[in-house]
Scaffold this motif. Structure first.
Motif, PDB file in Angstrom:
ATOM      1  N   THR A   4       0.769  -0.892   0.196  1.00 15.48           N
ATOM      2  CA  THR A   4      -0.132  -0.072  -0.064  1.00 15.48           C
ATOM      3  C   THR A   4       0.511   1.538   0.137  1.00 15.48           C
ATOM      4  O   THR A   4       1.657   1.032  -0.014  1.00 15.48           O
ATOM      5  CB  THR A   4      -0.805   0.001   0.769  1.00 15.48           C
ATOM      6  OG1 THR A   4      -0.333   0.435   2.194  1.00 15.48           O
ATOM      7  CG2 THR A   4      -1.778  -1.347   1.377  1.00 15.48           C
ATOM      8  N   SER A   5      -0.130   2.565  -0.199  1.00 16.47           N
ATOM      9  CA  SER A   5       0.902   3.452  -0.179  1.00 16.47           C
ATOM     10  C   SER A   5       1.331   3.729   0.949  1.00 16.47           C
ATOM     11  O   SER A   5       0.604   4.023   2.269  1.00 16.47           O
ATOM     12  CB  SER A   5       0.053   4.873  -0.896  1.00 16.47           C
ATOM     13  OG  SER A   5       0.902   5.545  -0.445  1.00 16.47           O
ATOM     14  N   SER A   6       2.550   4.969   1.121  1.00 14.56           N
ATOM     15  CA  SER A   6       3.231   4.899   2.322  1.00 14.56           C
ATOM     16  C   SER A   6       2.540   6.623   3.004  1.00 14.56           C
ATOM     17  O   SER A   6       2.734   7.362   3.490  1.00 14.56           O
ATOM     18  CB  SER A   6       4.720   4.622   2.651  1.00 14.56           C
ATOM     19  OG  SER A   6       5.167   5.991   1.587  1.00 14.56           O
ATOM     20  N   ARG A   7       2.290   7.020   1.954  1.00 17.02           N
ATOM     21  CA  ARG A   7       1.840   8.531   1.705  1.00 17.02           C
ATOM     22  C   ARG A   7       0.495   9.026   2.932  1.00 17.02           C
ATOM     23  O   ARG A   7       1.468   9.031   4.069  1.00 17.02           O
ATOM     24  CB  ARG A   7       0.842   8.575   0.200  1.00 17.02           C
ATOM     25  CG  ARG A   7       0.837  10.511   0.452  1.00 17.02           C
ATOM     26  CD  ARG A   7       0.546  10.951  -0.825  1.00 17.02           C
ATOM     27  NE  ARG A   7       1.393  10.542  -2.274  1.00 17.02           N
ATOM     28  CZ  ARG A   7       1.625  11.515  -3.002  1.00 17.02           C
ATOM     29  NH1 ARG A   7       0.798  12.263  -3.434  1.00 17.02           N
ATOM     30  NH2 ARG A   7       2.397  10.548  -3.699  1.00 17.02           N
TER      31      ARG A   7
ATOM     32  N   THR B 261      -6.604   6.034   4.498  1.00 13.74           N
ATOM     33  CA  THR B 261      -5.467   5.902   2.738  1.00 13.74           C
ATOM     34  C   THR B 261      -6.537   6.638   1.755  1.00 13.74           C
ATOM     35  O   THR B 261      -5.502   6.084   1.120  1.00 13.74           O
ATOM     36  CB  THR B 261      -5.751   3.846   2.977  1.00 13.74           C
ATOM     37  OG1 THR B 261      -6.804   3.815   2.612  1.00 13.74           O
ATOM     38  CG2 THR B 261      -4.711   3.462   4.111  1.00 13.74           C
TER      39      THR B 261
ATOM     40  N   MET C 248      -5.725  11.260  -2.150  1.00 11.81           N
ATOM     41  CA  MET C 248      -4.516  11.023  -1.237  1.00 11.81           C
ATOM     42  C   MET C 248      -3.613  11.200  -2.331  1.00 11.81           C
ATOM     43  O   MET C 248      -2.708  11.995  -2.108  1.00 11.81           O
ATOM     44  CB  MET C 248      -4.445   9.688  -1.008  1.00 11.81           C
ATOM     45  CG  MET C 248      -2.529   9.672   0.043  1.00 11.81           C
ATOM     46  SD  MET C 248      -3.153  10.476   1.384  1.00 11.81           S
ATOM     47  CE  MET C 248      -3.865  10.556   2.540  1.00 11.81           C
ATOM     48  N   PRO C 249      -3.962  10.968  -3.476  1.00 10.02           N
ATOM     49  CA  PRO C 249      -2.976  11.339  -4.920  1.00 10.02           C
ATOM     50  C   PRO C 249      -2.266  12.657  -5.524  1.00 10.02           C
ATOM     51  O   PRO C 249      -1.743  12.917  -5.308  1.00 10.02           O
ATOM     52  CB  PRO C 249      -3.208  10.706  -5.926  1.00 10.02           C
ATOM     53  CG  PRO C 249      -4.446   9.799  -5.470  1.00 10.02           C
ATOM     54  CD  PRO C 249      -4.863  10.207  -3.610  1.00 10.02           C
TER      55      PRO C 249
ATOM     56  N   PHE D  16       6.060  15.184  -0.957  1.00  9.40           N
ATOM     57  CA  PHE D  16       6.175  13.540  -1.621  1.00  9.40           C
ATOM     58  C   PHE D  16       6.585  13.082  -3.134  1.00  9.40           C
ATOM     59  O   PHE D  16       6.139  13.853  -4.152  1.00  9.40           O
ATOM     60  CB  PHE D  16       4.401  12.230  -2.132  1.00  9.40           C
ATOM     61  CG  PHE D  16       4.149  13.004  -0.007  1.00  9.40           C
ATOM     62  CD1 PHE D  16       4.691  11.769   0.441  1.00  9.40           C
ATOM     63  CD2 PHE D  16       3.347  13.747  -0.119  1.00  9.40           C
ATOM     64  CE1 PHE D  16       4.167  11.822   1.974  1.00  9.40           C
ATOM     65  CE2 PHE D  16       3.025  13.313   1.883  1.00  9.40           C
ATOM     66  CZ  PHE D  16       3.054  12.562   2.500  1.00  9.40           C
ATOM     67  N   ASP D  17       6.793  11.956  -3.788  1.00  8.14           N
ATOM     68  CA  ASP D  17       7.650  11.767  -4.596  1.00  8.14           C
ATOM     69  C   ASP D  17       6.837  12.329  -6.217  1.00  8.14           C
ATOM     70  O   ASP D  17       5.532  12.398  -6.251  1.00  8.14           O
ATOM     71  CB  ASP D  17       8.051  10.262  -4.801  1.00  8.14           C
ATOM     72  CG  ASP D  17       7.817   9.210  -5.375  1.00  8.14           C
ATOM     73  OD1 ASP D  17       6.023   9.887  -5.219  1.00  8.14           O
ATOM     74  OD2 ASP D  17       8.108   8.136  -4.999  1.00  8.14           O
TER      75      ASP D  17
ATOM     76  N   GLU E 189       5.328  10.122  -8.326  1.00  5.33           N
ATOM     77  CA  GLU E 189       4.289   9.045  -8.746  1.00  5.33           C
ATOM     78  C   GLU E 189       3.029   9.080  -8.771  1.00  5.33           C
ATOM     79  O   GLU E 189       2.521   9.135  -9.783  1.00  5.33           O
ATOM     80  CB  GLU E 189       4.838   8.553  -7.166  1.00  5.33           C
ATOM     81  CG  GLU E 189       3.283   7.589  -7.344  1.00  5.33           C
ATOM     82  CD  GLU E 189       3.057   6.494  -5.370  1.00  5.33           C
ATOM     83  OE1 GLU E 189       4.086   6.658  -5.157  1.00  5.33           O
ATOM     84  OE2 GLU E 189       2.047   5.707  -5.665  1.00  5.33           O
ATOM     85  N   ASP E 190       2.500   9.925  -7.983  1.00  2.00           N
ATOM     86  CA  ASP E 190       1.156  11.381  -8.265  1.00  2.00           C
ATOM     87  C   ASP E 190       1.393  12.484  -8.821  1.00  2.00           C
ATOM     88  O   ASP E 190       0.010  13.398  -8.967  1.00  2.00           O
ATOM     89  CB  ASP E 190       0.446  10.662  -7.005  1.00  2.00           C
ATOM     90  CG  ASP E 190       0.257   9.107  -6.996  1.00  2.00           C
ATOM     91  OD1 ASP E 190      -0.423   8.951  -7.530  1.00  2.00           O
ATOM     92  OD2 ASP E 190       0.276   9.159  -5.589  1.00  2.00           O
TER      93      ASP E 190
ATOM     94  N   LYS F  65      11.346   9.750  -2.184  1.00  6.69           N
ATOM     95  CA  LYS F  65      11.123   8.680  -2.680  1.00  6.69           C
ATOM     96  C   LYS F  65      10.612   7.034  -2.010  1.00  6.69           C
ATOM     97  O   LYS F  65      11.304   6.832  -1.432  1.00  6.69           O
ATOM     98  CB  LYS F  65      12.676   8.263  -3.514  1.00  6.69           C
ATOM     99  CG  LYS F  65      12.222   9.357  -4.148  1.00  6.69           C
ATOM    100  CD  LYS F  65      13.422   9.814  -6.018  1.00  6.69           C
ATOM    101  CE  LYS F  65      13.276  10.507  -6.339  1.00  6.69           C
ATOM    102  NZ  LYS F  65      14.187  10.760  -7.649  1.00  6.69           N
TER     103      LYS F  65
END
Length: 152
Positions: free
Chosen positions: A10-13, A70, A90-91, A107-108, A110-111, A152
């Motif tokens: 799962t995403s760590s965000r 989440t 979240m993204p 955050f990186d 990714e999104d 990252k």
């Protein structure tokens, strides 16, 4: 021979977001979220975004019913004297930082990446619960701009 891949993680965000939020509030700092305003599913007051981003004060004194899970971040705050609900998938959440000194996390890509967070003009729900124009900068005399590190 390649090792078998394990289950998808799962995403760590959301976990990092909650941890940094708790750390900032435990240290009497004012947590601010940076989010991509145009991301699908974002619900923010009209006119609160600048350059496709929004910075929101999520300090306990500025919001009610804060939920970081989440799926996203939701809360109720006053903007221009009007109570409104905010939802950030979240993204869409790009980072969290302290207003006082800029310490936080981005955050990186990714999104969606965010560059120059300290340079962003933004609108925030201030501690009094009203919308206020704000440039994310360190307090006067701090001598330097906020430094956020992309994880990252």
């Amino acid at each position: 021979m390649n090792a078998p891949s394990g289950p998808a993680l799962t995403s760590s965000r959301p976990y990092l977001l909650r941890a940094i939020y708790d750390w900032l509030t435990d240290n009497n700092l004012t947590p601010h979220l940076i989010a991509a305003a145009a991301h699908p599913g974002v619900t923010i007051p009209p006119g609160s975004a600048r350059d496709g981003r929004v910075v929101l004060n999520i300090a306990p004194r500025a919001v009610r019913d804060l939920l970081i899970d989440t799926d996203g971040v939701s809360f109720v705050a006053r903007f221009g004297g009007i109570t409104q609900s905010v939802y950030l998938p979240m993204p869409a959440v790009l980072g969290i930082f302290a207003r006082e000194n800029g310490v936080g996390i981005l955050f990186d890509a990714e999104d969606g990446a965010l560059a120059g967070a300290g340079d962003a003009d933004s609108t925030e729900a201030d501690a009094a619960g009203n919308a206020a124009d704000h440039v994310s900068q360190p307090p006067p005399g701090a001598g330097r701009r906020p430094q956020l590190k992309i994880i990252k």
